[in-house]
Design an enzyme around this catalytic site. Structure first.
Site, short mmCIF file in Angstrom:
data_model
loop_
_atom_site.label_atom_id
_atom_site.label_comp_id
_atom_site.label_asym_id
_atom_site.label_seq_id
_atom_site.Cartn_x
_atom_site.Cartn_y
_atom_site.Cartn_z
N CYS A 1 -18.32 -9.10 27.73
CA CYS A 1 -16.91 -8.45 27.31
C CYS A 1 -16.84 -7.01 27.67
CB CYS A 1 -16.75 -8.69 25.63
SG CYS A 1 -18.07 -7.83 24.82
N PHE B 1 -19.91 -18.58 24.71
CA PHE B 1 -21.17 -19.00 25.55
C PHE B 1 -21.91 -17.87 26.39
CE2 PHE B 1 -17.95 -18.20 28.94
CZ PHE B 1 -18.62 -17.65 29.90
N LYS C 1 -22.11 -21.73 13.90
CA LYS C 1 -21.77 -22.76 14.88
C LYS C 1 -21.74 -22.09 16.22
CE LYS C 1 -18.08 -23.59 17.01
NZ LYS C 1 -18.64 -23.87 18.43
N ARG D 1 -21.15 -25.08 24.33
CA ARG D 1 -21.66 -25.18 26.06
C ARG D 1 -22.89 -24.69 26.02
NH1 ARG D 1 -16.67 -22.28 29.10
NH2 ARG D 1 -16.25 -21.25 27.19
N GLU E 1 -7.98 -10.49 31.71
CA GLU E 1 -9.25 -10.72 31.41
C GLU E 1 -9.76 -11.79 32.66
OE1 GLU E 1 -11.50 -12.31 28.29
OE2 GLU E 1 -13.03 -10.89 28.57
P1 NAD Z 1 -13.84 -19.48 23.51
O1 NAD Z 1 -12.72 -18.66 22.64
O2 NAD Z 1 -13.39 -20.47 24.33
O3 NAD Z 1 -15.07 -19.99 22.20
C1 NAD Z 1 -15.59 -19.10 21.57
C2 NAD Z 1 -15.78 -20.28 20.30
O4 NAD Z 1 -14.45 -20.71 19.72
C3 NAD Z 1 -16.66 -21.03 20.66
O5 NAD Z 1 -17.59 -21.38 19.71
C4 NAD Z 1 -15.63 -22.52 20.52
O6 NAD Z 1 -16.32 -23.34 20.15
C5 NAD Z 1 -14.48 -22.02 19.55
N1 NAD Z 1 -13.40 -22.54 20.17
C6 NAD Z 1 -12.72 -22.61 21.31
N2 NAD Z 1 -11.67 -23.21 21.35
C7 NAD Z 1 -11.28 -23.41 20.25
C8 NAD Z 1 -10.11 -23.68 19.62
N3 NAD Z 1 -8.98 -24.15 20.29
N4 NAD Z 1 -9.97 -23.70 18.16
C9 NAD Z 1 -11.05 -23.27 17.33
N5 NAD Z 1 -12.06 -22.86 17.91
C10 NAD Z 1 -12.33 -22.85 19.33
O7 NAD Z 1 -14.57 -18.07 24.11
P2 NAD Z 1 -15.99 -18.45 25.35
O8 NAD Z 1 -15.28 -18.94 26.64
O9 NAD Z 1 -16.87 -19.14 24.66
O10 NAD Z 1 -16.45 -16.94 25.45
C11 NAD Z 1 -15.95 -15.99 26.22
C12 NAD Z 1 -14.81 -15.04 25.68
O11 NAD Z 1 -15.57 -14.42 24.77
C13 NAD Z 1 -14.16 -14.08 26.59
O12 NAD Z 1 -12.89 -13.66 26.52
C14 NAD Z 1 -15.10 -12.57 26.16
O13 NAD Z 1 -14.48 -11.40 26.53
C15 NAD Z 1 -15.16 -13.09 24.82
N6 NAD Z 1 -16.49 -12.23 24.05
C16 NAD Z 1 -15.94 -11.00 23.57
C17 NAD Z 1 -16.91 -10.25 23.03
C18 NAD Z 1 -16.62 -9.14 22.29
O14 NAD Z 1 -17.57 -8.30 22.00
N7 NAD Z 1 -15.56 -8.65 22.29
C19 NAD Z 1 -18.60 -10.43 23.16
C20 NAD Z 1 -18.60 -11.79 24.09
C21 NAD Z 1 -17.51 -12.54 24.24
#
Ligand code: NAD
Length: 495
Positions: A282, A150, A174, A178, A380
């Site tokens: 991140c 998100f 995909k 949110r 985090e």
């Molecule tokens: P999230 O893990 O909740 O969701 C990411 C994606 O996974 C979404 O598209 C979501 O639909 C899917 N998802 C969520 N729960 C799932 C499940 N149980 N099974 C399968 N798919 C699922 O992450 P978020 O809250 O959207 O984003 C924030 C996180 O992303 C933070 O931890 C941040 O550090 C990380 N992030 C990392 C980087 C990087 O470069 N390392 C960059 C941006 C964000």
């Protein structure tokens, strides 16, 4: 654009097969902006079918022609920056300036992907043995899929698909359920750039759609960005189903200040790192570490810098700190602050109750005397919370950084070149800043951390993306020319 969103499959906006949906909320006003359908396996199947069909012809299109639609997209995106930025503010909450950064960084990906005719070139060497030449080409693999978070509704999807399709693959995105409105607008522009149908598709959804991607036999590889537990799940399941996977996870980033660092400049960059995008990056700084005498200067200046923050709706020009994404996120961050206090951290600035009517706002919270091994030094937070810590020397700071399970980024503020060199060569996080708070590699370099911040081996965007999206295909050739060559190279001939 409000109402129930459509998927984009085969060049058209089409209804999801799912009846399940979730609200898209403006986190500043709590206005309902629309609904995201929670697509199922069936939706993924349809998109993959379209992408698989498109791959047959798209992969044969000359690369110079494959990049032409990206040039058109770059122009359309430039013309729509402010409209897209406004959508980002509404569905995500970040400030308008931050939202412009989110789209501008995405446009840079499109720009770099247009150089695919150069990026994708292979290797050749003639006469590897007598009269035998060798060429190694990069060939596309088929259908790839991307699952994005998100926090950067525009930029993160652009990390992947422009490179994937320019290198001859087809793609299914995909986006985060949110914040899907930004991608709806971007796909309206994509519909105008002349991509053949099926080359790029989008399916809305959550967990079921993700598992539909991971288990799909016709998807060759998956790009994931999100939290560490889901990144691990995606990496393991994708690999079990025979796919290439790069899965970027969460982070805990330490920023270190040495006593010789210029205080005002350094702390302004450090605080911006921690509070920019409400800490939902991140690459956000989380714990600021003062080495020796630097600690008191750091603390005083952090308090001065944080006092300048203006909390509010990101569309208000005065706002420097928008809301966090959701009620759940706000509650999680409040709980983390309580835990930090119960583990001995001291509250220097309490941002838990900002004066706002509604919305998921938190003002900055500053926690002093954070200790290694406590929650605040390990987890985090992903919110506007700054931890302060003192260590006695640079070695101790490096040890602290390297003891973390995460290893996304870290920075050092100093005027000492030798210290900076030592820091760069000894820290584990693979994105490092010297006198920079957010050392995000740009589109033409590769992005990605290590340890629990990255699962996979090939990093994201830049030249690495070509590694991820192509397979090396090597041919050795010998032509018989009468009178010019022996049938067998003398080197290998048995005497
Ligand atoms: P999230 O893990 O909740 O969701 C990411 C994606 O996974 C979404 O598209 C979501 O639909 C899917 N998802 C969520 N729960 C799932 C499940 N149980 N099974 C399968 N798919 C699922 O992450 P978020 O809250 O959207 O984003 C924030 C996180 O992303 C933070 O931890 C941040 O550090 C990380 N992030 C990392 C980087 C990087 O470069 N390392 C960059 C941006 C964000």
């Amino acid at each position: 654009m409000s109402g129930l969103l459509k998927n984009y499959i085969g060049g058209e906006f089409v209804d999801s097969t799912s009846k399940e949906k979730i609200e898209i909320l403006n986190p500043a006003t709590l206005e309902v902006l629309g609904h995201t359908p929670l697509g199922k396996r069936k939706d993924i199947d349809k998109a993959v079918e379209a992408a698989k069909k498109a791959f047959k012809t798209w992969s044969k299109v000359p690369v110079i022609d494959r990049v032409q639609p990206l040039f058109k997209l770059k122009i359309l995106l430039d013309e729509n920056v402010d409209e897209i930025a406004t959508l980002i503010v509404k569905e995500h909450g970040k400030t308008f300036k931050e939202a412009r950064g989110d789209i501008l960084r995405g446009i840079q990906m499109v720009e770099v992907a247009t150089s695919m005719p150069t990026l994708i070139q292979g290797e050749t060497l003639d006469n590897i043995a007598k009269d035998i030449d060798c060429q190694s080409l990069r060939r596309p693999l088929g259908v790839f899929a991307g699952i994005t978070p998100f926090n950067f509704p525009s930029m993160v999807p652009f990390w992947f698909w422009p490179f994937a399709i320019a290198s001859g693959n087809t793609y299914v995105l995909k986006p985060s359920e949110r914040v899907p409105l930004t991608q709806m607008k971007i796909f309206e522009l994509i519909q105008q750039i002349g991509l053949p149908e099926g080359v790029l598709n989008m399916v809305h959804g959550g967990k079921d759609a993700v598992n539909g991607i991971l288990e799909h036999p016709d998807i060759k590889g998956v790009n994931f960005v999100g939290s560490t537990p889901i990144a691990k799940h995606v990496y393991q399941t994708g690999a079990a189903y025979g796919k290439r996977v790069q899965a970027l996870g969460g982070a805990k980033n330490f920023i270190v200040m040495l006593p010789d660092a210029p205080v005002e400049q350094s702390v302004a960059a450090m605080v911006d790192s921690c509070l920019g995008c409400a800490g939902e990056r991140c690459l956000a700084g989380s714990v600021l570490v003062g080495v020796g005498d630097a600690y008191d200067k750091l603390k005083d200046e952090v308090l001065r810098e944080v006092s300048k923050v203006v909390v509010g709706n990101g569309l208000d020009a005065k706002t420097t700190l928008g809301p966090v994404i959701s009620k759940d996120a706000k509650e999680r961050i409040l709980k983390d602050i309580d835990t930090a206090l119960s583990e001995g951290a001291e509250l220097l600035i309490d941002g838990r109750n900002p004066k706002v009517d509604k919305g998921y706002f938190l003002a900055p919270t500053v926690l002093d005397k954070v200790k290694p091994g406590t929650m605040m030094a390990q987890k985090e937070i992903f919110g506007p919370v700054i931890g302060l810590m003192q260590v006695s020397n640079l070695d101790e700071a490096i040890e602290l950084i390297n003891s973390s399970n995460y290893a996304n980024t870290t920075s050092l503020f100093t005027t000492n070149g030798g210290a900076a060199r030592k820091f760069v060569s000894e820290v584990v996080p693979s994105m490092v800043g010297i006198n920079l708070g957010v050392p995000a590699p740009m589109a033409f370099f590769s992005f990605g951390g290590s340890k629990d911040s990255f699962f996979g081996d090939v990093k994201v965007h830049g030249k690495s993306s070509v590694e991820f999206f192509t397979e090396k295909h090597t041919t050795m050739t010998r032509w018989y020319v009468e009178g010019m060559n022996d049938a067998v190279s003398p080197m290998w001939k048995s005497e």
